[in-house]
Design an enzyme around this catalytic site. Structure first.
Site, PDB file in Angstrom:
ATOM      1  CG  HIS A 218      28.481  33.462 -19.979  1.00 26.17           C
ATOM      2  ND1 HIS A 218      27.563  33.927 -20.905  1.00 26.17           N
ATOM      3  CD2 HIS A 218      28.247  34.168 -18.829  1.00 26.17           C
ATOM      4  CE1 HIS A 218      26.807  34.856 -20.340  1.00 26.17           C
ATOM      5  NE2 HIS A 218      27.200  35.022 -19.088  1.00 26.17           N
TER       6      HIS A 218
ATOM      7  CG  HIS B 213      29.203  38.869 -11.521  1.00 28.40           C
ATOM      8  ND1 HIS B 213      29.137  37.561 -11.958  1.00 28.40           N
ATOM      9  CD2 HIS B 213      28.241  39.528 -12.213  1.00 28.40           C
ATOM     10  CE1 HIS B 213      28.184  37.433 -12.861  1.00 28.40           C
ATOM     11  NE2 HIS B 213      27.623  38.609 -13.037  1.00 28.40           N
TER      12      HIS B 213
END
Length: 397
Positions: free
Chosen positions: A250, A377
Protein backbone atom coordinates in the site's frame (compact mmCIF):
# COMPACT_ATOMS: atom_id res chain seq x y z
CA UNK A 1 17.80 -5.73 -21.46
CA UNK A 2 14.57 -5.99 -19.48
CA UNK A 3 11.91 -6.69 -22.12
CA UNK A 4 9.44 -4.90 -19.87
CA UNK A 5 11.35 -1.68 -20.47
CA UNK A 6 9.64 -1.74 -23.89
CA UNK A 7 6.03 -1.05 -24.73
CA UNK A 8 5.92 -4.20 -26.85
CA UNK A 9 6.96 -6.39 -23.93
CA UNK A 10 4.49 -4.70 -21.61
CA UNK A 11 1.74 -5.01 -24.21
CA UNK A 12 2.30 -8.76 -24.32
CA UNK A 13 1.97 -8.90 -20.52
CA UNK A 14 -1.23 -6.85 -20.76
CA UNK A 15 -2.63 -9.16 -23.43
CA UNK A 16 -1.65 -12.31 -21.53
CA UNK A 17 -3.68 -11.25 -18.49
CA UNK A 18 -6.72 -10.49 -20.64
CA UNK A 19 -6.38 -13.83 -22.43
CA UNK A 20 -6.16 -15.73 -19.16
CA UNK A 21 -9.59 -14.47 -18.09
CA UNK A 22 -11.33 -14.40 -21.47
CA UNK A 23 -13.46 -16.24 -22.45
CA UNK A 24 -13.39 -18.44 -19.32
CA UNK A 25 -14.81 -15.71 -17.04
CA UNK A 26 -17.77 -14.83 -19.26
CA UNK A 27 -20.96 -16.39 -17.86
CA UNK A 28 -23.97 -16.19 -20.16
CA UNK A 29 -26.12 -18.35 -17.86
CA UNK A 30 -26.09 -16.23 -14.69
CA UNK A 31 -24.58 -13.13 -16.23
CA UNK A 32 -21.49 -11.18 -15.30
CA UNK A 33 -18.15 -12.83 -14.70
CA UNK A 34 -17.15 -16.08 -13.07
CA UNK A 35 -13.98 -14.48 -11.73
CA UNK A 36 -12.86 -17.46 -9.64
CA UNK A 37 -10.25 -18.99 -11.94
CA UNK A 38 -7.59 -21.33 -10.61
CA UNK A 39 -4.36 -19.38 -10.93
CA UNK A 40 -2.39 -22.46 -12.01
CA UNK A 41 -4.43 -23.65 -15.00
CA UNK A 42 -7.37 -21.26 -15.39
CA UNK A 43 -10.29 -23.59 -14.66
CA UNK A 44 -13.35 -22.03 -13.00
CA UNK A 45 -13.56 -23.35 -9.45
CA UNK A 46 -16.67 -21.36 -8.45
CA UNK A 47 -19.10 -20.44 -11.19
CA UNK A 48 -21.83 -19.04 -8.96
CA UNK A 49 -20.40 -16.43 -6.59
CA UNK A 50 -20.42 -12.82 -7.75
CA UNK A 51 -18.33 -10.36 -5.72
CA UNK A 52 -18.86 -6.64 -6.29
CA UNK A 53 -15.14 -5.93 -6.43
CA UNK A 54 -14.47 -8.76 -8.90
CA UNK A 55 -17.30 -7.60 -11.16
CA UNK A 56 -16.11 -3.99 -11.11
CA UNK A 57 -12.48 -4.98 -11.67
CA UNK A 58 -13.49 -7.13 -14.63
CA UNK A 59 -15.31 -4.20 -16.24
CA UNK A 60 -12.26 -2.04 -15.59
CA UNK A 61 -9.91 -4.60 -17.14
CA UNK A 62 -11.83 -5.19 -20.35
CA UNK A 63 -12.51 -1.47 -20.72
CA UNK A 64 -8.77 -0.83 -20.50
CA UNK A 65 -8.41 -3.46 -23.20
CA UNK A 66 -10.59 -1.30 -25.44
CA UNK A 67 -8.72 1.89 -24.52
CA UNK A 68 -5.37 0.24 -25.25
CA UNK A 69 -6.51 -1.15 -28.64
CA UNK A 70 -6.43 -4.68 -27.34
CA UNK A 71 -8.36 -7.69 -28.66
CA UNK A 72 -11.71 -6.94 -30.32
CA UNK A 73 -13.62 -9.02 -27.79
CA UNK A 74 -12.74 -6.61 -24.98
CA UNK A 75 -15.68 -4.37 -25.89
CA UNK A 76 -18.19 -7.20 -25.66
CA UNK A 77 -16.67 -8.40 -22.38
CA UNK A 78 -16.81 -4.90 -20.87
CA UNK A 79 -20.42 -4.39 -21.98
CA UNK A 80 -21.36 -7.80 -20.57
CA UNK A 81 -19.89 -7.00 -17.16
CA UNK A 82 -21.22 -3.45 -16.95
CA UNK A 83 -24.77 -4.64 -17.63
CA UNK A 84 -24.53 -7.09 -14.71
CA UNK A 85 -22.92 -4.51 -12.44
CA UNK A 86 -25.63 -1.94 -13.10
CA UNK A 87 -28.53 -4.34 -12.58
CA UNK A 88 -27.74 -7.40 -10.45
CA UNK A 89 -25.40 -5.63 -7.99
CA UNK A 90 -27.47 -2.45 -7.77
CA UNK A 91 -30.07 -2.35 -4.98
CA UNK A 92 -32.53 0.22 -6.31
CA UNK A 93 -34.66 0.25 -3.17
CA UNK A 94 -31.78 1.18 -0.84
CA UNK A 95 -29.63 2.85 -3.53
CA UNK A 96 -26.36 1.02 -3.02
CA UNK A 97 -24.33 -1.80 -4.52
CA UNK A 98 -24.65 -5.27 -3.00
CA UNK A 99 -21.36 -6.79 -1.86
CA UNK A 100 -21.93 -10.48 -2.57
CA UNK A 101 -24.33 -12.46 -4.75
CA UNK A 102 -25.11 -16.13 -5.27
CA UNK A 103 -25.86 -16.00 -8.95
CA UNK A 104 -28.12 -12.95 -9.01
CA UNK A 105 -29.43 -13.31 -5.45
CA UNK A 106 -27.87 -11.08 -2.77
CA UNK A 107 -26.21 -12.92 0.10
CA UNK A 108 -24.42 -9.93 1.68
CA UNK A 109 -25.76 -6.43 1.24
CA UNK A 110 -23.20 -4.70 3.45
CA UNK A 111 -22.24 -1.35 1.93
CA UNK A 112 -18.49 -0.90 1.57
CA UNK A 113 -16.86 2.29 0.37
CA UNK A 114 -14.13 0.06 -1.06
CA UNK A 115 -16.66 -1.68 -3.31
CA UNK A 116 -18.36 1.53 -4.39
CA UNK A 117 -14.97 3.03 -5.24
CA UNK A 118 -14.35 0.16 -7.62
CA UNK A 119 -17.73 0.74 -9.26
CA UNK A 120 -16.66 4.35 -9.89
CA UNK A 121 -13.36 3.09 -11.31
CA UNK A 122 -15.16 0.61 -13.55
CA UNK A 123 -17.55 3.28 -14.78
CA UNK A 124 -14.71 5.69 -15.49
CA UNK A 125 -12.73 3.19 -17.55
CA UNK A 126 -15.87 2.08 -19.38
CA UNK A 127 -16.62 5.73 -20.17
CA UNK A 128 -13.11 6.13 -21.59
CA UNK A 129 -13.80 3.05 -23.72
CA UNK A 130 -17.12 4.42 -24.96
CA UNK A 131 -19.22 1.67 -23.36
CA UNK A 132 -22.95 2.40 -23.38
CA UNK A 133 -24.28 3.19 -19.90
CA UNK A 134 -20.90 4.03 -18.40
CA UNK A 135 -21.68 7.67 -17.71
CA UNK A 136 -24.76 6.66 -15.71
CA UNK A 137 -22.64 4.34 -13.57
CA UNK A 138 -20.05 7.06 -12.92
CA UNK A 139 -22.70 9.47 -11.71
CA UNK A 140 -24.54 6.91 -9.62
CA UNK A 141 -21.43 5.56 -7.91
CA UNK A 142 -20.05 9.03 -7.22
CA UNK A 143 -23.39 10.17 -5.80
CA UNK A 144 -23.46 7.24 -3.37
CA UNK A 145 -19.87 7.86 -2.29
CA UNK A 146 -20.59 11.55 -1.69
CA UNK A 147 -23.99 11.19 -0.07
CA UNK A 148 -23.33 8.15 2.08
CA UNK A 149 -19.62 7.88 2.81
CA UNK A 150 -18.06 11.34 2.49
CA UNK A 151 -17.34 13.06 5.83
CA UNK A 152 -16.45 16.71 5.12
CA UNK A 153 -15.31 17.34 8.68
CA UNK A 154 -12.50 14.84 8.12
CA UNK A 155 -11.97 15.23 4.38
CA UNK A 156 -12.12 11.44 3.99
CA UNK A 157 -14.59 8.65 3.33
CA UNK A 158 -16.18 6.40 5.94
CA UNK A 159 -15.70 2.71 5.35
CA UNK A 160 -18.74 0.54 5.93
CA UNK A 161 -22.51 0.70 6.44
CA UNK A 162 -25.43 -1.64 6.97
CA UNK A 163 -27.74 -2.41 4.03
CA UNK A 164 -29.95 0.44 5.30
CA UNK A 165 -27.03 2.84 5.55
CA UNK A 166 -26.14 2.92 9.23
CA UNK A 167 -22.42 3.74 9.29
CA UNK A 168 -20.02 1.56 11.26
CA UNK A 169 -17.38 3.23 13.46
CA UNK A 170 -14.42 1.66 11.65
CA UNK A 171 -12.43 3.92 9.32
CA UNK A 172 -9.85 2.57 6.89
CA UNK A 173 -6.95 3.49 4.69
CA UNK A 174 -7.76 1.06 1.88
CA UNK A 175 -11.17 2.46 0.99
CA UNK A 176 -9.77 5.97 0.71
CA UNK A 177 -6.82 4.86 -1.38
CA UNK A 178 -9.07 3.18 -3.92
CA UNK A 179 -11.50 6.08 -3.84
CA UNK A 180 -8.58 8.33 -4.76
CA UNK A 181 -7.67 5.99 -7.61
CA UNK A 182 -11.24 5.95 -8.90
CA UNK A 183 -11.56 9.74 -8.66
CA UNK A 184 -8.38 10.21 -10.69
CA UNK A 185 -9.75 7.84 -13.33
CA UNK A 186 -13.07 9.73 -13.35
CA UNK A 187 -11.16 12.96 -13.90
CA UNK A 188 -9.26 11.42 -16.81
CA UNK A 189 -12.53 10.18 -18.31
CA UNK A 190 -14.50 13.42 -17.92
CA UNK A 191 -12.00 16.27 -17.45
CA UNK A 192 -14.28 17.51 -14.64
CA UNK A 193 -12.47 19.28 -11.81
CA UNK A 194 -14.83 17.97 -9.10
CA UNK A 195 -13.20 14.55 -9.34
CA UNK A 196 -9.65 15.90 -9.28
CA UNK A 197 -10.39 18.19 -6.34
CA UNK A 198 -11.82 15.34 -4.30
CA UNK A 199 -8.88 13.06 -5.17
CA UNK A 200 -6.45 15.79 -4.12
CA UNK A 201 -8.27 16.32 -0.82
CA UNK A 202 -8.21 12.61 0.04
CA UNK A 203 -4.54 12.26 -0.88
CA UNK A 204 -3.47 15.33 1.07
CA UNK A 205 -5.55 14.55 4.12
CA UNK A 206 -4.50 10.93 4.39
CA UNK A 207 -0.88 10.81 3.23
CA UNK A 208 0.21 14.00 5.00
CA UNK A 209 -2.10 14.71 7.92
CA UNK A 210 -3.40 11.36 9.15
CA UNK A 211 -0.02 9.66 8.76
CA UNK A 212 1.69 12.25 10.96
CA UNK A 213 0.47 10.18 13.93
CA UNK A 214 2.55 7.20 12.73
CA UNK A 215 5.76 8.97 11.69
CA UNK A 216 4.66 9.24 8.09
CA UNK A 217 3.93 5.54 7.64
CA UNK A 218 0.54 4.34 6.43
CA UNK A 219 -1.40 2.59 9.16
CA UNK A 220 -4.44 0.72 7.87
CA UNK A 221 -7.09 0.98 10.61
CA UNK A 222 -8.62 3.96 12.41
CA UNK A 223 -11.29 5.03 14.86
CA UNK A 224 -14.28 7.13 13.93
CA UNK A 225 -12.19 10.24 14.65
CA UNK A 226 -9.35 9.03 12.42
CA UNK A 227 -6.99 8.11 15.22
CA UNK A 228 -4.83 5.01 14.54
CA UNK A 229 -6.32 1.85 16.05
CA UNK A 230 -3.00 0.07 16.57
CA UNK A 231 -4.53 -3.04 18.12
CA UNK A 232 -7.10 -3.65 15.39
CA UNK A 233 -7.19 -7.32 14.30
CA UNK A 234 -3.88 -7.99 16.06
CA UNK A 235 -5.09 -11.55 16.64
CA UNK A 236 -5.95 -12.03 12.95
CA UNK A 237 -2.70 -11.37 11.05
CA UNK A 238 -4.03 -13.09 7.90
CA UNK A 239 -7.38 -11.32 7.72
CA UNK A 240 -8.33 -11.10 4.02
CA UNK A 241 -9.15 -7.41 3.87
CA UNK A 242 -8.03 -5.89 7.18
CA UNK A 243 -4.76 -7.41 8.43
CA UNK A 244 -2.82 -5.61 11.16
CA UNK A 245 0.54 -3.97 10.49
CA UNK A 246 2.03 -1.78 7.81
CA UNK A 247 1.68 -2.96 4.21
CA UNK A 248 4.64 -2.23 1.90
CA UNK A 249 2.29 -2.84 -1.04
CA UNK A 250 0.00 0.00 0.00
CA UNK A 251 2.95 2.34 0.47
CA UNK A 252 3.95 1.58 -3.12
CA UNK A 253 0.36 1.91 -4.31
CA UNK A 254 -0.03 5.35 -2.73
CA UNK A 255 3.31 6.35 -4.29
CA UNK A 256 1.84 5.38 -7.65
CA UNK A 257 -1.34 7.39 -7.08
CA UNK A 258 0.60 10.45 -5.97
CA UNK A 259 2.78 10.20 -9.08
CA UNK A 260 -0.42 10.17 -11.16
CA UNK A 261 -1.82 13.11 -9.19
CA UNK A 262 1.39 15.03 -9.84
CA UNK A 263 0.62 14.85 -13.56
CA UNK A 264 -2.36 17.14 -12.88
CA UNK A 265 -1.33 19.18 -9.84
CA UNK A 266 1.87 21.17 -9.38
CA UNK A 267 2.25 21.26 -5.58
CA UNK A 268 5.76 20.11 -4.68
CA UNK A 269 4.65 17.95 -1.75
CA UNK A 270 2.92 15.45 -4.05
CA UNK A 271 6.04 14.02 -5.69
CA UNK A 272 8.08 14.43 -2.52
CA UNK A 273 5.59 12.29 -0.65
CA UNK A 274 5.46 9.77 -3.50
CA UNK A 275 9.21 9.23 -3.26
CA UNK A 276 9.03 8.94 0.53
CA UNK A 277 6.31 6.31 0.40
CA UNK A 278 8.02 4.20 -2.24
CA UNK A 279 11.27 4.37 -0.30
CA UNK A 280 9.43 3.27 2.83
CA UNK A 281 7.91 0.34 0.91
CA UNK A 282 11.27 -1.09 -0.10
CA UNK A 283 13.16 -0.07 3.04
CA UNK A 284 10.64 -1.76 5.32
CA UNK A 285 9.42 -4.49 3.03
CA UNK A 286 12.28 -5.93 1.00
CA UNK A 287 13.35 -9.40 2.10
CA UNK A 288 17.16 -9.39 1.90
CA UNK A 289 17.38 -13.16 2.37
CA UNK A 290 14.81 -14.51 -0.10
CA UNK A 291 13.99 -11.43 -2.15
CA UNK A 292 10.65 -9.79 -2.76
CA UNK A 293 8.41 -7.63 -0.60
CA UNK A 294 6.77 -8.83 2.59
CA UNK A 295 2.99 -8.59 2.92
CA UNK A 296 2.81 -6.92 6.36
CA UNK A 297 5.48 -5.61 8.72
CA UNK A 298 5.99 -3.83 12.03
CA UNK A 299 7.13 -0.20 12.02
CA UNK A 300 10.75 -1.36 12.17
CA UNK A 301 10.37 -3.70 9.19
CA UNK A 302 10.06 -6.91 11.20
CA UNK A 303 7.70 -9.10 9.14
CA UNK A 304 4.30 -10.02 10.53
CA UNK A 305 3.15 -11.99 7.48
CA UNK A 306 6.27 -12.59 5.37
CA UNK A 307 4.38 -14.08 2.41
CA UNK A 308 4.96 -12.72 -1.07
CA UNK A 309 1.83 -11.46 -2.83
CA UNK A 310 1.62 -10.88 -6.55
CA UNK A 311 -0.38 -7.66 -6.25
CA UNK A 312 2.24 -6.09 -3.97
CA UNK A 313 4.93 -6.50 -6.60
CA UNK A 314 2.80 -5.30 -9.51
CA UNK A 315 1.96 -2.12 -7.57
CA UNK A 316 5.64 -1.53 -6.84
CA UNK A 317 6.40 -2.07 -10.53
CA UNK A 318 3.79 0.53 -11.54
CA UNK A 319 5.02 3.00 -8.95
CA UNK A 320 8.67 2.61 -9.91
CA UNK A 321 7.82 3.05 -13.61
CA UNK A 322 6.05 6.33 -12.92
CA UNK A 323 8.70 7.61 -10.50
CA UNK A 324 11.50 6.73 -12.93
CA UNK A 325 10.23 9.56 -15.14
CA UNK A 326 11.48 11.94 -12.44
CA UNK A 327 14.49 10.04 -11.05
CA UNK A 328 16.41 7.38 -12.97
CA UNK A 329 17.27 5.57 -9.72
CA UNK A 330 13.76 4.16 -9.61
CA UNK A 331 14.31 2.41 -12.94
CA UNK A 332 16.74 0.13 -11.08
CA UNK A 333 13.94 -0.89 -8.72
CA UNK A 334 11.67 -1.41 -11.73
CA UNK A 335 14.16 -3.90 -13.20
CA UNK A 336 14.77 -5.59 -9.85
CA UNK A 337 11.06 -6.05 -9.17
CA UNK A 338 10.45 -7.48 -12.62
CA UNK A 339 13.36 -9.90 -12.30
CA UNK A 340 12.08 -11.19 -8.99
CA UNK A 341 8.48 -11.40 -10.16
CA UNK A 342 9.30 -13.29 -13.35
CA UNK A 343 11.26 -15.84 -11.36
CA UNK A 344 8.59 -16.43 -8.72
CA UNK A 345 5.23 -14.68 -9.03
CA UNK A 346 4.18 -14.69 -12.67
CA UNK A 347 2.72 -17.90 -14.08
CA UNK A 348 5.23 -18.79 -16.82
CA UNK A 349 2.65 -20.71 -18.87
CA UNK A 350 -0.26 -18.25 -18.92
CA UNK A 351 1.14 -14.87 -17.86
CA UNK A 352 -1.27 -14.34 -14.96
CA UNK A 353 0.12 -13.63 -11.49
CA UNK A 354 -0.08 -15.82 -8.41
CA UNK A 355 -1.99 -14.40 -5.49
CA UNK A 356 0.33 -15.54 -2.71
CA UNK A 357 3.42 -17.63 -2.05
CA UNK A 358 5.27 -18.28 1.19
CA UNK A 359 8.32 -16.26 2.16
CA UNK A 360 10.50 -18.88 0.44
CA UNK A 361 8.23 -18.73 -2.65
CA UNK A 362 6.55 -22.07 -2.07
CA UNK A 363 2.88 -22.79 -2.66
CA UNK A 364 0.96 -23.98 0.40
CA UNK A 365 -2.24 -25.38 -1.11
CA UNK A 366 -5.09 -24.75 -1.32
CA UNK A 367 -4.24 -21.50 -3.06
CA UNK A 368 -6.54 -20.97 -6.01
CA UNK A 369 -6.30 -17.22 -6.28
CA UNK A 370 -8.46 -14.65 -4.61
CA UNK A 371 -12.06 -14.32 -5.69
CA UNK A 372 -11.76 -10.54 -6.04
CA UNK A 373 -8.66 -10.31 -8.27
CA UNK A 374 -9.41 -11.01 -11.95
CA UNK A 375 -6.04 -9.65 -13.05
CA UNK A 376 -6.68 -6.04 -12.05
CA UNK A 377 -3.30 -5.33 -10.43
CA UNK A 378 -0.97 -6.72 -13.14
CA UNK A 379 -3.12 -5.35 -15.95
CA UNK A 380 -3.36 -1.84 -14.48
CA UNK A 381 0.33 -1.55 -13.80
CA UNK A 382 1.37 -2.92 -17.17
CA UNK A 383 -0.85 -0.24 -18.72
CA UNK A 384 0.64 2.50 -16.55
CA UNK A 385 4.16 1.35 -17.39
CA UNK A 386 3.25 1.42 -21.09
CA UNK A 387 2.25 5.05 -20.65
CA UNK A 388 5.40 5.85 -18.68
CA UNK A 389 7.97 4.09 -20.86
CA UNK A 390 7.41 5.54 -24.28
CA UNK A 391 10.18 3.95 -26.27
CA UNK A 392 8.24 2.29 -29.08
CA UNK A 393 4.62 1.89 -30.23
CA UNK A 394 2.49 -0.50 -28.23
CA UNK A 395 1.83 -3.76 -30.08
CA UNK A 396 -0.62 -6.61 -29.57
CA UNK A 397 0.83 -9.10 -32.01
Amino acid sequence: MNVYRTQTGLSHQFRDVLNFYYPACIDTRVGGYAAQLDERDGHVYDSQTRHLVATARGVHNFSLGVVADGPDWCRYAAEHGLQFLSTAHWDADREGYDWLLDGREPTDRTRYCYGHAFVLLAGARALQAGILGARTEVERAFEVLEDRFWEPEHGLYADQASPDWELESYRGQNANMHACEALLAAYEATDEDRFLERASTVADRFTREVTSATDGLLWEHYTEEWEPDLSYNEDSPRHQFRPPGYQPGHHAEWAKLLALLADHRSESWILERAFELFDAAVDLGWDDEYGGLYYTVEADGEPIVPDKYGWVHTEAIGASALLSRHDDAYADWYDRLWAHSLEHLRNPKYGNWYERLTREHERDDPNRGTAVEPGYHPLTNAWLAIRALEDEPAAFE
